[in-house]
Scaffold this active site. Structure first.
Site, PDB file in Angstrom:
ATOM      1  N   ASP A 218       0.818  -1.209   0.000  1.00 50.28           N
ATOM      2  CA  ASP A 218       0.000   0.000   0.000  1.00 50.28           C
ATOM      3  C   ASP A 218       0.858   1.269   0.000  1.00 50.28           C
ATOM      4  O   ASP A 218       0.441   2.312  -0.482  1.00 50.28           O
ATOM      5  CB  ASP A 218      -0.927  -0.011   1.222  1.00 50.28           C
ATOM      6  N   GLY A 219       2.075   1.161   0.539  1.00 50.98           N
ATOM      7  CA  GLY A 219       2.971   2.321   0.572  1.00 50.98           C
ATOM      8  C   GLY A 219       3.352   2.772  -0.830  1.00 50.98           C
ATOM      9  O   GLY A 219       3.444   3.962  -1.116  1.00 50.98           O
TER      10      GLY A 219
ATOM     11  N   GLY B 146       3.196  -6.474  -0.811  1.00 54.86           N
ATOM     12  CA  GLY B 146       3.641  -5.814   0.415  1.00 54.86           C
ATOM     13  C   GLY B 146       3.361  -6.653   1.637  1.00 54.86           C
ATOM     14  O   GLY B 146       2.945  -7.807   1.534  1.00 54.86           O
TER      15      GLY B 146
ATOM     16  N   ARG C 283       4.833 -10.081  11.334  1.00 54.95           N
ATOM     17  CA  ARG C 283       5.386  -9.017  12.174  1.00 54.95           C
ATOM     18  C   ARG C 283       4.277  -8.278  12.934  1.00 54.95           C
ATOM     19  O   ARG C 283       4.455  -7.848  14.061  1.00 54.95           O
ATOM     20  CB  ARG C 283       6.224  -8.052  11.335  1.00 54.95           C
TER      21      ARG C 283
HETATM   22  P1  ADP Z   1       5.141  -2.861   2.506  1.00 57.95           P
HETATM   23  O1  ADP Z   1       3.664  -3.149   2.381  1.00 57.95           O
HETATM   24  O2  ADP Z   1       5.919  -4.099   2.725  1.00 57.95           O
HETATM   25  O3  ADP Z   1       5.407  -1.801   3.485  1.00 57.95           O
HETATM   26  P2  ADP Z   1       5.374  -0.968   0.348  1.00 57.95           P
HETATM   27  O4  ADP Z   1       5.415  -1.210  -1.124  1.00 57.95           O
HETATM   28  O5  ADP Z   1       4.144  -0.403   0.910  1.00 57.95           O
HETATM   29  O6  ADP Z   1       5.670  -2.340   1.077  1.00 57.95           O
HETATM   30  O7  ADP Z   1       6.613  -0.028   0.635  1.00 57.95           O
HETATM   31  C1  ADP Z   1       7.150   0.233   1.876  1.00 57.95           C
HETATM   32  C2  ADP Z   1       7.979   1.489   1.804  1.00 57.95           C
HETATM   33  O8  ADP Z   1       9.052   1.346   0.904  1.00 57.95           O
HETATM   34  C3  ADP Z   1       7.210   2.709   1.317  1.00 57.95           C
HETATM   35  O9  ADP Z   1       7.360   3.701   2.278  1.00 57.95           O
HETATM   36  C4  ADP Z   1       7.896   3.138   0.044  1.00 57.95           C
HETATM   37  O10 ADP Z   1       7.937   4.523  -0.055  1.00 57.95           O
HETATM   38  C5  ADP Z   1       9.281   2.586   0.255  1.00 57.95           C
HETATM   39  N1  ADP Z   1      10.042   2.326  -0.963  1.00 57.95           N
HETATM   40  C6  ADP Z   1       9.632   2.331  -2.242  1.00 57.95           C
HETATM   41  N2  ADP Z   1      10.621   1.976  -3.070  1.00 57.95           N
HETATM   42  C7  ADP Z   1      11.710   1.767  -2.300  1.00 57.95           C
HETATM   43  C8  ADP Z   1      13.057   1.381  -2.571  1.00 57.95           C
HETATM   44  N3  ADP Z   1      13.468   1.139  -3.799  1.00 57.95           N
HETATM   45  N4  ADP Z   1      13.888   1.248  -1.524  1.00 57.95           N
HETATM   46  C9  ADP Z   1      13.485   1.459  -0.267  1.00 57.95           C
HETATM   47  N5  ADP Z   1      12.224   1.823   0.055  1.00 57.95           N
HETATM   48  C10 ADP Z   1      11.354   1.972  -0.944  1.00 57.95           C
END
Ligand code: ADP
Ligand code: MG
Length: 621
Positions: free
Chosen positions: A238-239, A268, A345
């Site tokens: 969702d991020g 995610g 987690r």
């Molecule tokens: P999750 O659901 O596991 O948290 P998300 O896709 O929502 O996965 O992303 C988590 C975070 O990673 C978000 O805050 C996003 O902005 C950040 N993010 C996106 N691309 C990258 C990247 N290449 N490296 C590190 N963080 C990233």
């Protein structure tokens, strides 16, 4: 384009060689099989379950091994070729015809709901209908016939898309953004192994961009020319979707750009949006969430989705899922250190936070839903996402027969066919596409730490890395990623955060365990937070838990979140859920965690306001 119904007689490939009348029309394929006692059995493969089809021939390589090939190459080697002599030589080096077989094949790929699963699990099963055309003496004639069926499938699909949508198939690509760090870091692999094969079956082209750092996707979407795209898809959590949404609504052309359908393939650790889409549209989620989401990307259907505008002292954000302060946000963010465990987690950290419970002092104000009519700017409409691409070359498979006859001998071949020895495991189609793609990616492509970031797809033979471009693009993005104040984007009618709360709002002050607002059914794949939420109902559901709640009540609440039974039917002293259209959170302390869509934001006062039906999200048929 007009499409006319086609019918022909085929025979099953098994020893019985039963007669089967095959009909293709706007409903899909109807297979009418005559059984030995002269009764006929009918089976329908619904057009909406079909993602695509391919014309295929059997060739032999130099070692005499048979090979499945797409018709586009076949036609070229067959005299219609238009490419250069060099290219011809290169191809004919390893492909020569098997002259004895003049058959042409049509593979039809469908994902059919299987409702007879054990333990009531409903899921989609991949089904391949293979039609062998050999009524004519020459391959060219058989292939012409196979192609006629192929184009008819395409036409009916195109017609069905345009009949419930606003645009027709126009060959535009999908823009794919992939976060290699999402979830437990498997997004690249999931995309390559589970998403790409289905996109290929549907001949859907795409451009893939792998994010390089947080906020990359937001800035990328904010400045990208979107003219040639029919949709944007997040491969991540969702991020990542949150970044795409904010990038889209920060664009100078946001009033038009907001209509661009957005999709998510859940890789995610939370996946609230993907789960909500499946739930609201009655599509199975587990055990194949990736498949369901990929089919949504291909369906051509999109639905209006509410967005909530968040105002803080220094920034404006757009949210599609939730705003949180207190317990759930603490769990979401503090459990980051256990990211490698995936969804587990959350469970572990929930127990931890329950034992060391915190409360927060502050003020919550809201405008109850009844007090304000909400305009609906969304409305149901669909758009088409399918692109037209040439057929693809397929690699050789050694295994024969078995998996082809998935729909009770779903493999039929036209008149004269007796010998079934030329059947190939259709799963090899999927695997071979994968292998050819993977062989062109070094293994580091799969690793979350890989620096390769940008690719164009796909007719599969075309696969460029445009890394040079992506690096300069990345520099530009880094420079602009500090931008924190939105200059563009939709505004609402609520007062600014600096102004006093209007008299029509309800104000509550005190010690809170949490204030958590949501506008989708699910906050995560296993968190059924607002069972009654709709995508475009214009309602923010605010759940408020006050200090004084017992630990056992809280445990019940948290455990009930997976089934949606956590909120009591009537609000009580400690737990309540209020439907609102705007709210404000004003923490009195300096410390705490605030989240928007699961992402941590600056701690301090915030105001949230509903913008109904602001964007569109891809949905299953
Ligand atoms: P999750 O659901 O596991 O948290 P998300 O896709 O929502 O996965 O992303 C988590 C975070 O990673 C978000 O805050 C996003 O902005 C950040 N993010 C996106 N691309 C990258 C990247 N290449 N490296 C590190 N963080 C990233
Ligand atoms: Mg809603």
């Amino acid at each position: 384009m007009d499409a006319e119904e086609l019918t022909d007689i085929f025979y099953t490939s098994d020893k019985k060689g039963q007669v089967c009348r095959v009909k293709l029309n706007g409903q899909g394929f109807t297979l009418q099989r005559e059984t030995s006692n002269n009764r006929s059995r009918e089976q329908v493969i619904d057009l909406k379950d079909i993602v695509g089809s391919r014309c295929i021939i059997v060739k032999k390589d130099r070692r005499g091994c048979s090979m499945l090939c797409s018709s586009s190459n076949a036609a070229q080697t067959d005299g219609n070729r238009s490419d250069s002599g060099d290219e011809t030589k290169k191809r004919s080096n390893y492909l020569t015809y098997e002259h004895s077989d003049a058959s042409a094949y049509l593979y039809v790929f469908a994902y059919i709901l299987n409702k007879k699963q054990l333990r009531n699990i409903i899921r989609r099963e991949r089904t391949v209908l293979k039609l062998r055309f050999r009524s004519f003496d020459t391959f060219v004639d058989n292939m012409r016939e196979a192609k006629r069926w192929y184009h008819t499938v395409k036409s009916f699909k195109g017609l069905s898309l345009s009949s419930n949508g606003t645009t027709t198939t126009d060959g535009r690509r999908i823009l794919v953004l992939l976060n290699p760090k999402s979830g437990s870091g498997k997004a690249r692999e999931i995309f390559n192994r589970q998403v790409v094969p289905v996109l290929n079956e549907a001949e859907q082209s795409y451009d893939l961009h792998v994010t390089k750092h947080p906020n990359y996707a937001r800035e990328f979407i904010r400045v990208k020319n979107l003219d040639n795209y029919s949709g944007i898809v997040a491969i991540g959590g969702d991020g990542l979707f949150f970044e795409i949404l904010n990038g889209l609504l920060m664009r100078a052309d946001w009033p038009e750009a907001r209509h661009m359908p957005l999709g998510i393939v859940p890789c995610g650790s939370g996946n609230g949006l993907a789960r909500s889409v499946a739930h609201v549209c009655g599509e199975p989620y587990e055990p194949k969430p990736i498949l369901g989401a990929t089919l949504s990307v291909l369906s051509g259907r999109s639905i209006a989705m509410d967005v909530v505008r968040i105002q803080q002292q220094n920034q404006i954000l757009y949210s599609f899922l939730s705003v949180g302060w207190g317990l759930i946000s603490d769990i979401d963010i503090e459990s980051e250190r256990l990211r490698s465990l995936g969804y587990q987690r959350f469970t572990i950290w929930t127990l931890h936070r329950l034992i060391s419970l915190r409360t927060y002092h502050g003020k919550v104000s809201y405008l109850p839903k009844e007090k304000m009519g909400v305009a609906n700017c969304g409305g149901e409409e669909t758009i088409s996402l399918t692109a037209n691409l040439p057929t693809i070359p397929l690699k050789h498979s050694r295994s024969c027969n078995a998996c082809l006859n998935k729909i009770n001998n779903g493999c039929f071949h036209s008149t004269q066919c007796i010998n079934s020895s030329k059947y190939y495991d259709v799963i090899s189609l999927q695997n071979s596409i994968n292998q050819s793609l993977n062989s062109r990616c070094d293994s580091s492509w799969f690793s979350p730490g890989s620096c390769r970031s940008t690719y164009h797809s796909v007719s599969e033979s075309i696969y460029h890395s445009i890394e040079g471009e992506s690096d300069s693009c990345s520099e530009h993005l880094k420079l602009s990623s500090n931008l924190s104040v939105h200059l563009c984007g939709p505004t609402g009618s609520a007062p600014s955060l600096q102004e006093p709360v209007p008299a029509t709002w309800v104000v509550e002050e005190g010690e809170f365990v949490m204030v958590h607002a949501a506008y989708q059914t699910h906050l995560g794949s296993d968190c059924f937070f607002v069972p009654q939420a709709k995508f475009n109902d214009g309602i923010i559901y605010v759940v408020i838990i006050r200090r004084g709640i017992s630990r056992s009540q809280l445990l019940n609440f948290l455990m009930g979140m997976s089934t949606g039974s956590h909120v009591p039917e009537t609000n009580n002293e400690y737990i309540k859920m209020v439907p609102v259209t705007a709210f404000r959170i004003e923490p009195y302390g300096e410390e705490g965690i605030l989240t928007v869509d699961g992402e941590r934001i600056e701690f301090g006062p915030l105001q949230a306001e509903m913008l109904p039906g602001m964007v569109r999200v891809m949905a299953p048929k």
